[in-house]
Motif scaffolding. Sequence first.
Motif, short mmCIF file in Angstrom:
data_model
loop_
_atom_site.label_atom_id
_atom_site.label_comp_id
_atom_site.label_asym_id
_atom_site.label_seq_id
_atom_site.Cartn_x
_atom_site.Cartn_y
_atom_site.Cartn_z
N ALA A 1 107.24 -46.91 11.07
CA ALA A 1 107.55 -47.16 12.49
C ALA A 1 106.61 -48.22 13.07
O ALA A 1 106.84 -48.70 14.18
CB ALA A 1 107.43 -45.86 13.28
N GLN A 2 105.58 -48.59 12.32
CA GLN A 2 104.63 -49.60 12.76
C GLN A 2 105.07 -51.01 12.34
O GLN A 2 104.37 -51.98 12.63
CB GLN A 2 103.23 -49.29 12.22
CG GLN A 2 102.65 -48.01 12.79
CD GLN A 2 101.30 -47.66 12.20
OE1 GLN A 2 100.99 -46.50 12.00
NE2 GLN A 2 100.48 -48.65 11.91
N ASN A 3 106.20 -51.12 11.68
CA ASN A 3 106.72 -52.42 11.27
C ASN A 3 107.80 -52.90 12.24
O ASN A 3 108.68 -52.13 12.64
CB ASN A 3 107.32 -52.35 9.86
CG ASN A 3 106.25 -52.18 8.79
OD1 ASN A 3 105.07 -52.45 9.03
ND2 ASN A 3 106.65 -51.75 7.60
N HIS A 4 107.74 -54.16 12.61
CA HIS A 4 108.69 -54.78 13.53
C HIS A 4 109.09 -56.14 12.95
O HIS A 4 108.41 -56.69 12.10
CB HIS A 4 108.07 -54.95 14.92
CG HIS A 4 107.31 -53.75 15.38
ND1 HIS A 4 107.90 -52.68 16.03
CD2 HIS A 4 105.99 -53.43 15.29
CE1 HIS A 4 106.99 -51.77 16.31
NE2 HIS A 4 105.81 -52.20 15.87
N SER A 5 110.21 -56.69 13.47
CA SER A 5 110.71 -57.95 12.94
C SER A 5 111.20 -58.86 14.06
O SER A 5 111.66 -58.39 15.11
CB SER A 5 111.87 -57.71 11.96
OG SER A 5 111.49 -56.87 10.90
N CYS A 6 111.11 -60.15 13.81
CA CYS A 6 111.70 -61.15 14.69
C CYS A 6 111.85 -62.44 13.90
O CYS A 6 111.46 -62.51 12.74
CB CYS A 6 110.86 -61.38 15.95
SG CYS A 6 109.31 -62.27 15.65
N THR B 1 104.14 -48.16 24.18
CA THR B 1 104.47 -46.76 23.96
C THR B 1 103.66 -46.17 22.81
O THR B 1 103.20 -45.03 22.88
CB THR B 1 105.98 -46.61 23.65
OG1 THR B 1 106.74 -47.10 24.76
CG2 THR B 1 106.34 -45.15 23.40
N ALA B 2 103.49 -46.97 21.76
CA ALA B 2 102.73 -46.52 20.60
C ALA B 2 101.23 -46.64 20.80
O ALA B 2 100.45 -46.23 19.93
CB ALA B 2 103.15 -47.33 19.37
N LYS B 3 100.83 -47.22 21.93
CA LYS B 3 99.41 -47.46 22.22
C LYS B 3 98.75 -48.23 21.09
O LYS B 3 97.63 -47.90 20.64
CB LYS B 3 98.69 -46.13 22.46
CG LYS B 3 99.21 -45.37 23.67
CD LYS B 3 98.44 -44.09 23.90
CE LYS B 3 98.99 -43.33 25.13
NZ LYS B 3 98.26 -42.08 25.38
N ALA B 4 99.47 -49.26 20.64
CA ALA B 4 98.96 -50.10 19.54
C ALA B 4 97.87 -51.02 20.05
O ALA B 4 98.06 -51.75 21.02
CB ALA B 4 100.10 -50.92 18.94
N SER B 5 96.73 -50.99 19.39
CA SER B 5 95.61 -51.85 19.79
C SER B 5 95.53 -53.11 18.94
O SER B 5 94.80 -54.04 19.27
CB SER B 5 94.29 -51.08 19.68
OG SER B 5 94.08 -50.65 18.34
N LYS B 6 96.30 -53.15 17.86
CA LYS B 6 96.23 -54.29 16.94
C LYS B 6 97.60 -54.52 16.31
O LYS B 6 98.29 -53.57 15.96
CB LYS B 6 95.18 -54.03 15.85
CG LYS B 6 95.07 -55.11 14.80
CD LYS B 6 94.02 -54.72 13.75
CE LYS B 6 93.94 -55.73 12.62
NZ LYS B 6 92.96 -55.32 11.58
N ILE B 7 97.97 -55.79 16.17
CA ILE B 7 99.20 -56.13 15.47
C ILE B 7 98.95 -57.32 14.55
O ILE B 7 98.32 -58.31 14.94
CB ILE B 7 100.36 -56.46 16.44
CG1 ILE B 7 101.66 -56.71 15.67
CG2 ILE B 7 100.03 -57.61 17.37
CD1 ILE B 7 102.90 -56.68 16.53
N GLN B 8 99.41 -57.18 13.31
CA GLN B 8 99.29 -58.24 12.33
C GLN B 8 100.58 -59.06 12.33
O GLN B 8 101.68 -58.49 12.31
CB GLN B 8 99.06 -57.68 10.93
CG GLN B 8 97.75 -56.95 10.76
CD GLN B 8 97.53 -56.59 9.30
OE1 GLN B 8 96.72 -57.18 8.61
NE2 GLN B 8 98.25 -55.58 8.84
N LEU B 9 100.45 -60.37 12.35
CA LEU B 9 101.60 -61.25 12.25
C LEU B 9 101.78 -61.62 10.78
O LEU B 9 100.86 -62.13 10.14
CB LEU B 9 101.38 -62.50 13.10
CG LEU B 9 101.02 -62.24 14.56
CD1 LEU B 9 100.82 -63.54 15.31
CD2 LEU B 9 102.11 -61.41 15.25
#
Length: 271
Positions: free
Chosen positions: A171-176, A197-205
């Motif tokens: 559920a931590q994977n997203h696409s664009c 909503t997920a209170k994500a503090s970090k996202i890897q591109l």
Amino acid sequence: MKRQRHYQQGRALILCCFGSVVAQERYQQLLQQAQARYPDYDVRLAVSSRMVIKKYQGDTLQTLPQVLAQLDANGHRQIVVASVYLFPTAEHQQLLDTVAGFYQFSLSRIVATPALLQPVNSANAILTELYNTIRQPDSHNLFIHHGAPDLAHSGYSAIWYSQQLLEQMSAQNHSCSLEGANPFSLVKQHLNQQLQTAKASKIQLVPMLLVSGNHFVNDVQKIASELDENTTTEVAKINDDNTFCLLDLPQTIQTLWKHIDTEFNKLGELT
């Protein structure tokens, strides 16, 4: 047929790629790897980007038709054109069309491999290793593919499958995309809502590109600036190098060799 006596050379292999304006040396390294793996074959590199060819004029880069013409003139009896494209979109289709065109007049047996994420088993292997390599417990991941302009293009099935599989893995994977379906410009609001909503503090591109050039570098900065301001963004890493390159993923190279070996096995031994 008398003409057949002019086709007495052995096997040849062409690595056909888009090329890179800023990191063409990575494809040259791949060429050297292939030459070491297939020492008895005539191994060449073909580039489809005219911009890349123009920039590296002194390095004698050539298009696929140019390389095929040379190998046909040399009389190679078997030629495998390896698709060094991630998805079977426009550049891969151009490769297939070129091979089909040469088939009309050449007595060489010329075949092409599928794109790297085209066979399901290949896609599963590469995407699984990619995710396991870059995953971090506290990080969400945004996988960014280039996209294609036409939804009817057959290559979109591979893109859709890749997106779906990655998002089902976590559920931590997203696409664009940069330019194709699901462009970041249209999905960024939904993505930011998901991150909040997920209170994500970090996202890897994670660029779904074999070699990340200027196009991605410029766009990723724009994407990073438009993500949730409460989220830290960084480009994912495959190794200790600061540049992201899917050619550094071992499974990518293993898949390429597997595709090449499969086509040569289908051609059979030279007689």
